[in-house]
Design an enzyme around this catalytic site. Structure first.
Site, PDB file in Angstrom:
ATOM      1  N   LYS A 174       0.847  -1.191   0.000  1.00 42.74           N
ATOM      2  CA  LYS A 174       0.000   0.000   0.000  1.00 42.74           C
ATOM      3  C   LYS A 174       0.886   1.246   0.000  1.00 42.74           C
ATOM      4  O   LYS A 174       1.907   1.291   0.692  1.00 42.74           O
ATOM      5  CB  LYS A 174      -0.905  -0.029   1.227  1.00 42.74           C
ATOM      6  CG  LYS A 174      -1.939   1.106   1.282  1.00 42.74           C
ATOM      7  CD  LYS A 174      -2.833   0.938   2.506  1.00 42.74           C
ATOM      8  CE  LYS A 174      -3.868   2.050   2.622  1.00 42.74           C
ATOM      9  NZ  LYS A 174      -4.766   1.869   3.786  1.00 42.74           N
ATOM     10  N   SER A 191      -9.652   1.955   3.005  1.00 38.62           N
ATOM     11  CA  SER A 191      -8.775   2.695   2.121  1.00 38.62           C
ATOM     12  C   SER A 191      -7.773   1.823   1.370  1.00 38.62           C
ATOM     13  O   SER A 191      -7.140   2.271   0.414  1.00 38.62           O
ATOM     14  CB  SER A 191      -8.011   3.754   2.920  1.00 38.62           C
ATOM     15  OG  SER A 191      -7.181   3.145   3.900  1.00 38.62           O
ATOM     16  N   SER A 239      -9.925  -0.458   7.229  1.00 39.44           N
ATOM     17  CA  SER A 239      -9.374  -0.267   5.889  1.00 39.44           C
ATOM     18  C   SER A 239      -8.666  -1.461   5.289  1.00 39.44           C
ATOM     19  O   SER A 239      -8.294  -1.426   4.122  1.00 39.44           O
ATOM     20  CB  SER A 239      -8.419   0.931   5.884  1.00 39.44           C
ATOM     21  OG  SER A 239      -9.137   2.134   5.975  1.00 39.44           O
TER      22      SER A 239
END
Length: 473
Positions: free
Chosen positions: A71, A147, A171
């Site tokens: 990420k 996210s 997330s």
């Protein structure tokens, strides 16, 4: 196709000499080149750097030669770290490895690719990224969740073997549920936050997104551990999480919080979750109704505390030393204002303003202090519940993946998508989302995730229940 394989399978093929780490990186790169344009999971990827690292990989190590997506809010030496934001997209390159990346490399894994995300991890759809939209591989007209939407979409779409995400209010778990893969948030402090760009420091936690529960356990074995660079890192023993895999769940007590099974949950989600609960019961688990009486305070508490911490953490992004810089400012204050106004997106601005407000003179006691007290009540609810049960299960998300743009003008509805995941972060507990079925929406089978929450530092039991359900299905 190697990119669709699991870590466990690939490790066996590597150690037998059937394939090499280079073969895997090349296959993942081919998958990215083929599908990333339509899915938008990756922001960038450096094939040559990954191949060089794969060629050097020590295949005798437990994750030797396995490429892992990252990420884009975790620092990896020599790579961009944009956090999905314009403010970091122009001239920032990571000068060091995050603690989690150091551990991956020490276990032989190869960090490969930067995965899209909601800007500074603020969102639950990955539509808030300033650098492009990520789409759900199950239905390209829908969101992948967020996210960590890029991480979940890459794993579910077979553009990655596995990936790292971060979880502040759901997330990792929520996008894993919406994309149909496995995502686990460890106990707060289990995995180092050093080198993770902070959103809300008392809530953030790094964890894996994988194709199977076994892979999640494998990655956790080498992600967890004490890091002196992180003041919140727990100096506790890390068990072999894979040892819990394969044990039955007979006699295990599973709690169903009555506050979570309410009207408003999508009928298909509710049916899939209930079927999973019946399946666990048929495998010997004991189902008990419990109460988490302060559940209704969770979302409001989170949206006071998380923005408050974000407003302080994001103050460092001022365009002076790195990041987006406005070139027309007449003085320092104007420089700050223009650079931040241009660099931050609408959702980030909304949360900075909210956080600054609740911390301001005259409102600190009314909002921030009260939210901290509510957080304690929520944590105490879990403590009492775990005196009666071993794990707690619920839907991960109350809804399947919605259409892109559907909640663009309704941020409150978007916030409520994390109603079941937020309390777990507030309490600092481990939680996993594991696929438990599909719901037909407009002719498309959309995944449903079951959330399994455990006691602090008891990831082993969470993984045990998740694996049992996964294998029974």
């Amino acid at each position: 196709m190697l990119a669709s394989s699991t870590i466990a399978t690939l490790r066996k093929r590597i150690t037998s000499g059937e394939i090499t780490p280079r073969d895997i990186v090349l296959d993942v790169a081919k998958a990215i080149e083929s599908r990333n344009a339509e899915i938008g999971a990756y922001l960038s990827w450096d094939v040559e750097a990954a191949l060089a690292e794969a060629d050097r990989a020590d295949i005798s190590k437990p994750l030797g030669g396995i490429p892992i997506g990252v990420k884009d809010n975790m620092n990896v030496t020599g790579q961009p770290c944009t956090c999905g934001s314009r403010i970091l997209n122009e001239n920032y390159t990571s000068p060091y490895d995050a603690g989690a990346i150091q551990r991956l490399r020490a276990s032989g894994a190869v960090p490969f690719g930067r995965l899209n995300m909601d800007e500074f991890a603020m969102g639950s759809s990955t539509e808030n990224s300033a650098l492009g939209v990520t789409r759900n591989p199950r239905d390209l007209s829908r969101v992948p969740g967020g996210s960590s939407g890029g991480s979940a979409a890459a794993v579910a779409g077979d553009l990655a073997i596995a990936a790292l995400g971060s979880d502040t209010g759901g997330s990792i778990r929520q996008p894993a549920a919406l994309c149909g893969c496995v995502g686990i948030k460890p106990t707060y402090g289990r995995v180092s936050r050093f080198g993770l760009v902070a959103f809300a420091s008392s809530l953030d936690q790094i964890g894996p997104v994988t194709k199977t529960v076994e892979d999640a356990a494998l990655l956790l074995n080498y992600l967890c551990g004490y890091d002196a660079h992180d003041s919140t890192s727990l100096n506790v023993e890390v068990p072999d999480f894979t040892a819990a895999i394969g044990r039955d769940i007979k006699g295990l007590r599973i709690g169903l919080p009555k506050e979570y099974y309410i009207s408003g949950i999508h009928a298909g989600v509710s049916a899939s979750v209930q079927a999973a609960i019946h399946q666990l019961e048929s495998l010997g688990a004991i189902i008990e109704e419990i109460s988490l009486p302060h559940t209704e305070l969770g979302v409001a508490t989170y949206y006071v505390l998380a923005p408050a911490e974000a407003s302080a953490n994001l103050a460092r992004f001022d365009g002076v030393r790195y990041g987006h810089r406005n070139g027309s400012a007449g003085d320092l204050m104007e420089h700050y204002m223009l650079s931040r106004a241009e660099g931050f997106g609408p959702e980030v601005k909304r949360r900075i303003l909210l956080g600054t407000y609740v911390l301001s003179s005259g409102y600190y006691d009314a909002y921030y202090i009260r939210a901290q007290k509510a957080r304690t009540l929520i944590r105490n609810d879990f403590t009492e519940a775990f005196k009666k049960v071993d794990v707690i299960v619920s839907p991960t998300s109350p809804m399947p993946a919605h259409k892109l743009g559907e909640l663009k003008d309704n941020p409150l509805a978007a916030y409520l998508e994390d109603v079941f995941t937020i309390p777990v972060n507030l309490a600092g507990l481990p939680g996993i989302s594991v696929p438990c079925g599909n719901v037909d929406v407009e002719g498309c089978a959309l995944p449903v995730g079951l959330q399994i929450v455990g006691k602090a530092l008891d990831e082993a039991t969470v993984l045990r229940v998740a694996h049992t359900l996964e294998q029974s299905r």
